[in-house]
Scaffold this motif. Structure first.
Motif, PDB file in Angstrom:
ATOM      1  N   GLY A   8       0.835  -1.201   0.000  1.00 29.50           N
ATOM      2  CA  GLY A   8       0.000   0.000   0.000  1.00 29.50           C
ATOM      3  C   GLY A   8       0.866   1.245   0.000  1.00 29.50           C
ATOM      4  O   GLY A   8       2.103   1.151   0.047  1.00 29.50           O
ATOM      5  N   ASN A   9       0.247   2.407  -0.033  1.00 32.63           N
ATOM      6  CA  ASN A   9       1.023   3.649  -0.036  1.00 32.63           C
ATOM      7  C   ASN A   9       1.741   3.878   1.289  1.00 32.63           C
ATOM      8  O   ASN A   9       2.741   4.584   1.333  1.00 32.63           O
ATOM      9  N   THR A  10       1.247   3.277   2.380  1.00 35.69           N
ATOM     10  CA  THR A  10       1.895   3.450   3.684  1.00 35.69           C
ATOM     11  C   THR A  10       2.668   2.200   4.089  1.00 35.69           C
ATOM     12  O   THR A  10       3.843   2.272   4.426  1.00 35.69           O
ATOM     13  N   ASN A  11       1.992   1.043   4.056  1.00 41.81           N
ATOM     14  CA  ASN A  11       2.607  -0.191   4.547  1.00 41.81           C
ATOM     15  C   ASN A  11       2.643  -1.282   3.487  1.00 41.81           C
ATOM     16  O   ASN A  11       1.749  -1.377   2.641  1.00 41.81           O
ATOM     17  N   ARG A  27       4.795  -6.881   8.490  1.00 40.14           N
ATOM     18  CA  ARG A  27       4.444  -5.566   7.956  1.00 40.14           C
ATOM     19  C   ARG A  27       5.654  -4.644   8.020  1.00 40.14           C
ATOM     20  O   ARG A  27       6.361  -4.598   9.032  1.00 40.14           O
ATOM     21  N   PHE A 130      -9.732   0.570   4.747  1.00 37.84           N
ATOM     22  CA  PHE A 130      -9.169   1.744   5.435  1.00 37.84           C
ATOM     23  C   PHE A 130      -7.651   1.739   5.349  1.00 37.84           C
ATOM     24  O   PHE A 130      -6.963   1.279   6.253  1.00 37.84           O
ATOM     25  N   GLY A 131      -7.115   2.241   4.253  1.00 36.44           N
ATOM     26  CA  GLY A 131      -5.666   2.349   4.094  1.00 36.44           C
ATOM     27  C   GLY A 131      -5.260   3.810   4.101  1.00 36.44           C
ATOM     28  O   GLY A 131      -5.846   4.623   4.825  1.00 36.44           O
ATOM     29  N   THR A 132      -4.263   4.145   3.301  1.00 31.99           N
ATOM     30  CA  THR A 132      -3.838   5.538   3.148  1.00 31.99           C
ATOM     31  C   THR A 132      -5.022   6.347   2.639  1.00 31.99           C
ATOM     32  O   THR A 132      -5.347   7.410   3.167  1.00 31.99           O
ATOM     33  N   ASN A 155      -5.674   9.074   8.361  1.00 32.92           N
ATOM     34  CA  ASN A 155      -4.416   9.748   8.710  1.00 32.92           C
ATOM     35  C   ASN A 155      -4.101  10.894   7.749  1.00 32.92           C
ATOM     36  O   ASN A 155      -3.506  11.887   8.153  1.00 32.92           O
ATOM     37  N   GLY A 221      -8.335  -3.465   6.138  1.00 32.21           N
ATOM     38  CA  GLY A 221      -7.304  -2.416   6.103  1.00 32.21           C
ATOM     39  C   GLY A 221      -6.826  -2.014   7.489  1.00 32.21           C
ATOM     40  O   GLY A 221      -7.503  -2.249   8.492  1.00 32.21           O
ATOM     41  N   GLY A 222      -5.659  -1.387   7.519  1.00 34.09           N
ATOM     42  CA  GLY A 222      -4.965  -1.065   8.764  1.00 34.09           C
ATOM     43  C   GLY A 222      -5.815  -0.366   9.814  1.00 34.09           C
ATOM     44  O   GLY A 222      -5.707  -0.657  11.005  1.00 34.09           O
ATOM     45  N   LEU A 223      -6.677   0.551   9.393  1.00 33.72           N
ATOM     46  CA  LEU A 223      -7.425   1.347  10.373  1.00 33.72           C
ATOM     47  C   LEU A 223      -8.865   0.877  10.575  1.00 33.72           C
ATOM     48  O   LEU A 223      -9.632   1.509  11.298  1.00 33.72           O
TER      49      LEU A 223
END
Ligand SMILES: Nc1ncnc2c1ncn2[C@@H]1O[C@H](COP(=O)(O)OP(=O)(O)O)[C@@H](O)[C@H]1O
Ligand SMILES: CC(C)(COP(=O)(O)O)[C@@H](O)C(=O)NCCC(=O)O
Ligand SMILES: [K+]
Length: 259
Positions: A8-11, A27, A130-132, A155, A221-223
């Motif tokens: 992903g764009n963050t992780n 991760r 829920f990603g970037t 975020n 997703g992460g969040l």
């Protein structure tokens, strides 16, 4: 065994699939400059730490950041002797072609979500990832990805307030007890958290109305865990949905002679 990589764009997430279950999931942050050797050092250290010794023979990659694929390809060829299957590339088949406007290239994560959701639930699903960014991926009754919604991620929204307004600090997201904040941090958390609850509720309601048939709503997703408590927004939370989609896409390409 299959190594599935969701970038992903963050992780960036690595999971090893033994054909029946995921043996491990690791991760790291996404960096296009990370080299094949650096990936291997990180990956093998974690495998040793957890006492996992997989025989990786295949690699499948979904990346929303095109630049990272170069080093992941080298990683895959150098350490596992295999050419990775890259979702979104013309040679990678999908069980159902996406139905979107001509020239559109849906994010590979969204394609994997659609395949994973169809495999588990059949069609008529919305995946909220829920990603970037926060994306809503609509999966038709035949399993095709047919579009959806892209909203600024949680975020990113916090970051935008901080970078655009001199007096607003950086704040971490959490669920506030009340809506009316009595200090700056609480006010920001309230705006983003409750604003997000409104966004999710409103968009799901509108998607369902426009789609016109009953739909299942899956979060990932992460969040996603942040919106899992208290509110009744989703039918299910599935942490590993994108990864599951990647294993199904890989199997489909194997069965159809691509690999
Ligand atoms: N357990 C967590 N607690 C708080 N923030 C998290 C957690 N996991 C991920 N995040 C944050 O959530 C955002 C989205 O994460 P992720 O799903 O990994 O994004 P992407 O797939 O776009 O890389 C990132 O900003 C990440 O830092
Ligand atoms: C919407 C996304 C930015 C989400 O990426 P992520 O938040 O997982 O990093 C990604 O799926 C993407 O770059 N999509 C391309 C455009 C599209 O899906 O229509
Ligand atoms: K993602």
């Amino acid at each position: 065994m299959l190594l599935a990589i969701d970038c992903g764009n963050t992780n960036t997430v690595f999971s090893v699939w033994d054909g029946e279950k995921f043996l491990c999931t690791f991760r790291t942050s996404t960096h296009h400059a990370r080299t094949a050797d650096a990936y291997f050092t990180w990956f093998s250290t974690l495998l040793t730490h957890y006492g996992v010794d997989p025989d990786v023979t295949d690699v499948v990659i979904a990346s929303t950041v095109p630049r990272v694929v170069f080093n992941l390809r080298i990683f895959s060829e150098r350490f596992f002797g295999c050419r990775p299957l890259v979702v979104g590339k013309p040679e990678c088949l999908l069980p159902q072609e996406p139905r979107v406007d001509q020239g559109t290239r849906p994010g590979p994560d969204r394609l994997a979500n659609a395949v994973g959701a169809f495999d588990r639930h059949g069609g008529d699903v919305v995946v909220v990832d829920f990603g970037t960014a926060t994306n809503f991926d609509v999966v038709a009754s035949d399993g095709a990805y047919v579009g959806g919604v892209i909203a600024p991620g949680v975020n990113l929204s916090l970051e935008a307030l901080h970078s655009g307004a001199a007096a607003l600090p950086h704040v971490d997201i959490s669920q506030p007890d009340k809506v009316i904040g009595t200090n700056t941090v609480e006010c920001i958390q309230s705006g983003v958290f409750w604003g997000y609850i409104g966004l999710i509720t409103g968009i799901i309601q509108r998607i369902k109305a426009e789609y016109g048939r009953p739909m299942k709503v899956i979060s990932t997703g992460g969040l996603a865990p942040l919106f899992q408590q208290g509110e009744d927004l989703f039918d299910r939370f599935e942490d590993d949905l994108t990864m599951h989609g990647l294993t199904v896409i890989h199997r489909y390409n194997k069965e159809n002679g691509v690999l």
